[in-house]
Design a protein around this motif. Sequence first.
Motif, PDB file in Angstrom:
ATOM      1  N   UNK A 126       0.824  -1.209   0.000  1.00 31.90           N
ATOM      2  CA  UNK A 126       0.000   0.000   0.000  1.00 31.90           C
ATOM      3  C   UNK A 126       0.856   1.256   0.000  1.00 31.90           C
ATOM      4  N   UNK A 127       1.959   1.242   0.746  1.00 32.60           N
ATOM      5  CA  UNK A 127       2.858   2.396   0.785  1.00 32.60           C
ATOM      6  C   UNK A 127       3.571   2.569  -0.547  1.00 32.60           C
ATOM      7  N   UNK A 128       4.074   1.480  -1.102  1.00 33.14           N
ATOM      8  CA  UNK A 128       4.935   1.558  -2.286  1.00 33.14           C
ATOM      9  C   UNK A 128       4.178   1.696  -3.611  1.00 33.14           C
ATOM     10  N   UNK A 129       3.114   0.935  -3.791  1.00 35.50           N
ATOM     11  CA  UNK A 129       2.420   0.999  -5.093  1.00 35.50           C
ATOM     12  C   UNK A 129       0.928   1.269  -4.956  1.00 35.50           C
ATOM     13  N   UNK A 130       0.456   1.366  -3.736  1.00 44.33           N
ATOM     14  CA  UNK A 130      -0.952   1.669  -3.508  1.00 44.33           C
ATOM     15  C   UNK A 130      -1.825   0.436  -3.630  1.00 44.33           C
ATOM     16  N   UNK A 131      -3.089   0.665  -3.364  1.00 45.45           N
ATOM     17  CA  UNK A 131      -4.083  -0.397  -3.488  1.00 45.45           C
ATOM     18  C   UNK A 131      -5.209   0.166  -4.341  1.00 45.45           C
ATOM     19  N   UNK A 132      -5.516  -0.519  -5.409  1.00 48.97           N
ATOM     20  CA  UNK A 132      -6.599  -0.110  -6.295  1.00 48.97           C
ATOM     21  C   UNK A 132      -7.768  -1.052  -6.070  1.00 48.97           C
ATOM     22  N   UNK A 133      -8.499  -0.782  -4.998  1.00 52.03           N
ATOM     23  CA  UNK A 133      -9.600  -1.663  -4.607  1.00 52.03           C
ATOM     24  C   UNK A 133     -10.844  -0.803  -4.415  1.00 52.03           C
ATOM     25  N   UNK A 134     -11.900  -1.062  -5.182  1.00 53.81           N
ATOM     26  CA  UNK A 134     -13.085  -0.202  -5.118  1.00 53.81           C
ATOM     27  C   UNK A 134     -13.788  -0.211  -3.756  1.00 53.81           C
ATOM     28  N   UNK A 135     -13.594  -1.227  -2.961  1.00 59.84           N
ATOM     29  CA  UNK A 135     -14.248  -1.293  -1.663  1.00 59.84           C
ATOM     30  C   UNK A 135     -13.478  -0.621  -0.546  1.00 59.84           C
ATOM     31  N   UNK A 136     -12.315  -0.054  -0.860  1.00 61.06           N
ATOM     32  CA  UNK A 136     -11.479   0.566   0.174  1.00 61.06           C
ATOM     33  C   UNK A 136     -11.345   2.060  -0.061  1.00 61.06           C
ATOM     34  N   UNK A 137     -11.387   2.797   1.021  1.00 55.57           N
ATOM     35  CA  UNK A 137     -11.145   4.235   0.980  1.00 55.57           C
ATOM     36  C   UNK A 137      -9.641   4.451   0.781  1.00 55.57           C
ATOM     37  N   UNK A 138      -9.285   5.429  -0.038  1.00 57.00           N
ATOM     38  CA  UNK A 138      -7.871   5.743  -0.258  1.00 57.00           C
ATOM     39  C   UNK A 138      -7.263   6.298   1.037  1.00 57.00           C
ATOM     40  N   UNK A 139      -6.188   5.683   1.476  1.00 57.55           N
ATOM     41  CA  UNK A 139      -5.536   6.088   2.724  1.00 57.55           C
ATOM     42  C   UNK A 139      -4.568   7.236   2.471  1.00 57.55           C
ATOM     43  N   UNK A 140      -4.427   8.086   3.467  1.00 58.45           N
ATOM     44  CA  UNK A 140      -3.449   9.173   3.400  1.00 58.45           C
ATOM     45  C   UNK A 140      -2.057   8.602   3.677  1.00 58.45           C
ATOM     46  N   UNK A 141      -1.002   9.331   3.305  1.00 55.62           N
ATOM     47  CA  UNK A 141       0.350   8.859   3.640  1.00 55.62           C
ATOM     48  C   UNK A 141       0.530   8.606   5.142  1.00 55.62           C
ATOM     49  N   UNK A 142      -0.051   9.441   5.966  1.00 54.43           N
ATOM     50  CA  UNK A 142       0.044   9.245   7.420  1.00 54.43           C
ATOM     51  C   UNK A 142      -0.652   7.972   7.875  1.00 54.43           C
ATOM     52  N   UNK A 143      -1.811   7.682   7.289  1.00 54.38           N
ATOM     53  CA  UNK A 143      -2.530   6.452   7.624  1.00 54.38           C
ATOM     54  C   UNK A 143      -1.756   5.226   7.163  1.00 54.38           C
ATOM     55  N   UNK A 144      -1.151   5.312   5.988  1.00 55.76           N
ATOM     56  CA  UNK A 144      -0.346   4.195   5.474  1.00 55.76           C
ATOM     57  C   UNK A 144       0.837   3.922   6.392  1.00 55.76           C
ATOM     58  N   UNK A 145       1.504   4.988   6.820  1.00 56.93           N
ATOM     59  CA  UNK A 145       2.665   4.852   7.715  1.00 56.93           C
ATOM     60  C   UNK A 145       2.236   4.268   9.060  1.00 56.93           C
ATOM     61  N   UNK A 146       1.121   4.738   9.590  1.00 55.96           N
ATOM     62  CA  UNK A 146       0.623   4.241  10.873  1.00 55.96           C
ATOM     63  C   UNK A 146       0.266   2.760  10.770  1.00 55.96           C
ATOM     64  N   UNK A 147      -0.343   2.362   9.670  1.00 55.20           N
ATOM     65  CA  UNK A 147      -0.698   0.956   9.482  1.00 55.20           C
ATOM     66  C   UNK A 147       0.542   0.085   9.384  1.00 55.20           C
ATOM     67  N   UNK A 148       1.555   0.550   8.648  1.00 57.79           N
ATOM     68  CA  UNK A 148       2.802  -0.216   8.535  1.00 57.79           C
ATOM     69  C   UNK A 148       3.447  -0.379   9.904  1.00 57.79           C
ATOM     70  N   UNK A 149       3.485   0.694  10.669  1.00 58.22           N
ATOM     71  CA  UNK A 149       4.068   0.638  12.018  1.00 58.22           C
ATOM     72  C   UNK A 149       3.317  -0.373  12.887  1.00 58.22           C
ATOM     73  N   UNK A 150       1.997  -0.359  12.826  1.00 61.74           N
ATOM     74  CA  UNK A 150       1.187  -1.282  13.608  1.00 61.74           C
ATOM     75  C   UNK A 150       1.450  -2.738  13.216  1.00 61.74           C
ATOM     76  N   UNK A 151       1.541  -3.000  11.917  1.00 65.06           N
ATOM     77  CA  UNK A 151       1.757  -4.374  11.456  1.00 65.06           C
ATOM     78  C   UNK A 151       3.162  -4.862  11.796  1.00 65.06           C
ATOM     79  N   UNK A 152       4.160  -3.990  11.679  1.00 70.41           N
ATOM     80  CA  UNK A 152       5.517  -4.369  12.079  1.00 70.41           C
ATOM     81  C   UNK A 152       5.573  -4.683  13.574  1.00 70.41           C
TER      82      UNK A 152
END
Length: 107
Positions: free
Chosen positions: A44-70
């Motif tokens: 999601x951070x590197x190439x994004x997600x092109x999924x019609x059922x998902x809201x586009x995440x902001x860079x901050x949300x993407x970073x927060x999600x990566x931190x949480x998963x790590x």
Amino acid sequence: MTITDHQEWLVKFYQQRNWYQYSPFVHLNFLTEEMGEVSRAIRAVEIGRDHPGEKRATPGELQANLKEELADALDQVLVISSLYDIDAQDLLQASEAKLTRRFEGQM
């Protein structure tokens, strides 16, 4: 907080939730699941997600999600190491010692 403090806290938390008693094989499965989530977060951070059922995440949300998963993946490593009576600090020291030996004279 040190990594050893977190490992101790995590073990107590898992014991209270009745998750700690699972075998290392089960926790390895949890780690594998978490690594899939890390993969998805990095994608999601590197190439994004092109999924019609998902809201586009902001860079901050993407970073927060990566931190949480790590963090989730790290927690599983810490639980597994605890099940084998390996202190988290020892993992860090083992990593540094191995890399230092392997690449001695190249740094």
